[in-house]
Design a protein around this motif. Sequence first.
Motif, short mmCIF file in Angstrom:
data_model
loop_
_atom_site.label_atom_id
_atom_site.label_comp_id
_atom_site.label_asym_id
_atom_site.label_seq_id
_atom_site.Cartn_x
_atom_site.Cartn_y
_atom_site.Cartn_z
N ARG A 1 0.86 -1.18 0.00
CA ARG A 1 0.00 0.00 0.00
C ARG A 1 0.90 1.24 0.00
O ARG A 1 1.89 1.31 0.75
CB ARG A 1 -0.89 0.01 1.25
N VAL A 2 0.52 2.22 -0.84
CA VAL A 2 1.36 3.41 -1.00
C VAL A 2 0.53 4.68 -0.78
O VAL A 2 -0.70 4.64 -0.88
CB VAL A 2 2.03 3.43 -2.40
N PRO A 3 1.18 5.81 -0.51
CA PRO A 3 0.47 7.04 -0.15
C PRO A 3 -0.15 7.79 -1.33
O PRO A 3 0.15 8.95 -1.58
CB PRO A 3 1.54 7.89 0.54
N VAL A 4 -1.03 7.15 -2.07
CA VAL A 4 -1.90 7.82 -3.04
C VAL A 4 -3.32 7.37 -2.75
O VAL A 4 -3.54 6.22 -2.34
CB VAL A 4 -1.51 7.52 -4.51
N PRO A 5 -4.34 8.24 -2.94
CA PRO A 5 -5.70 7.90 -2.52
C PRO A 5 -6.48 7.04 -3.50
O PRO A 5 -7.51 6.47 -3.14
CB PRO A 5 -6.36 9.27 -2.36
N ASP A 6 -6.02 6.95 -4.74
CA ASP A 6 -6.73 6.14 -5.73
C ASP A 6 -5.80 5.83 -6.90
O ASP A 6 -4.84 6.58 -7.14
CB ASP A 6 -7.98 6.88 -6.25
N VAL A 7 -6.09 4.78 -7.61
CA VAL A 7 -5.37 4.19 -8.74
C VAL A 7 -4.17 3.37 -8.24
O VAL A 7 -3.32 3.86 -7.49
CB VAL A 7 -4.92 5.22 -9.79
N SER A 8 -4.15 2.15 -8.68
CA SER A 8 -3.11 1.20 -8.30
C SER A 8 -2.47 0.62 -9.56
O SER A 8 -2.94 0.88 -10.67
CB SER A 8 -3.72 0.08 -7.44
N ILE A 9 -1.41 -0.16 -9.38
CA ILE A 9 -0.78 -0.81 -10.52
C ILE A 9 -0.44 -2.25 -10.11
O ILE A 9 0.05 -2.50 -9.00
CB ILE A 9 0.47 -0.05 -11.01
#
Length: 481
Positions: free
Chosen positions: A370-378
């Motif tokens: 999990r990374v510190p962006v609120p939406d969109v993953s890869i």
Amino acid sequence: MTVNDDSFTNWKNREETAEAMIPIIGKLHRERDVTVLLHSRSLVNKSVVSILKTHRFARQIAGEELSVTETMPFLRALTTLDLGPSQIDIGMLAATYKADDQGLTVEEFTAQAVAGATGSNKIERGEGRDVVLYGFGRIGRLVARLLIEKAGSGNGLRLRAIVVRGGGEQDIVKRASLLRRDSIHGQFQGTITVDEANSTIVANGNAIRVIYANDPGEVDYTAYGIKNAILIDNTGKWRDRAGLSLHLRPGIDKVVLTAPGKGDVPNIVHGVNHDTVKPDERILSCASCTTNAIVPPLKAMDDEYGVLRGHVETVHSFTNDQNLLDNYHKSERRGRSAPLNMVITETGAASAVAKALPDLKARITGSSIRVPVPDVSIAILNLQLAREASREEVLDYLRDVSLTSPLRRQIDFISAPDAVSSDFIGSRHASIVDAGALKVEGDNAILYLWYDNEFGYSCQVIRVVQHVSGVEYPTFPAPAA
């Protein structure tokens, strides 16, 4: 006249044509339940600029932009036909017409290509199907937006109610405000009013009753005029058949879970195994956002090259179950601050592949950060193939899959060299192949798959609901098998 003058004049002419398209597209949608697409992208309720940008997307097919002047004749031809509920792709009509050697006029070719939606072949419009949302969080509100957007003539899916726990003073006003404005997905496209006296939110004319309950057993939906409804459980509180069966109350016919199902609950990824749902199945799951992102491209690669084994690493945006700041959490690492840390966690997506693709013999493993962006993953899908391939071959194949195959609503393709995660907010596909990042060496292929884990997943949920409710209308021209 200068080159700049020529370009500007051309733009103004295309704007004028796109403006003329809007009322035709709207009338077909409202009066006949016909959704006009352009290479699997809906043109319903789109602005002039959006229509022109969608036409520009066609550069991925032939290396040049598709002009509205090329597609407008096909759109006009549709208005002369006795069409039933359907999805008609004018981009595909224009592309296939160019390659056709029958010598037909646009009108004749169009009538032939969409014959399955006309005359005795057309589907008769029904009364519509009631939908209830149980839970109104991130996914619940996005599914609500999609249901309202797709209301059309009112003969498809009709959002009748949402069920939530009481939240105190002005609860319904606050929930309506969260539907109206979203920090990630922007403003609701339309108008929203609140009738507090009748506990109702009215969105674009759709009256949505807000029902307060702490338990599924408390609600008799027939008391609200709801019948034969599909209930979409967005809470994830119940994930097995016994728990989800609690929703099968008076007025509810089927239950769809927006989380991975447990036990014998079918996990459905639209485009891959939705046609396996039995007509009498009353409980099913739409699996997870990551499962939806990796299964369609995994199937596509296995169909063409064979997959011997694979590993998926998901770099996932943080979610609501994590803490803003370090605090107690039942999961050790998820208790650490989500906006400040990369957090190693588990994913069940790899094990869920077997449920959606039972014929796939390859062992797929998985892990997640999990990374510190609120939406969109890869998702990084590392595959050992059954035969060797070149990078160019795989790129061409995946591009074609995204444009003309039955998976074209699930798999998108982008070749922009500077693409980053925020570019995919609002994507309606389950995943997007990043052409620039693809790696192929011998029998090893590594696919980089972007996905909007909120909106793209919600679109997949709606497709499943449309399918099981009988309002998933056929697409013309039919995609290549």
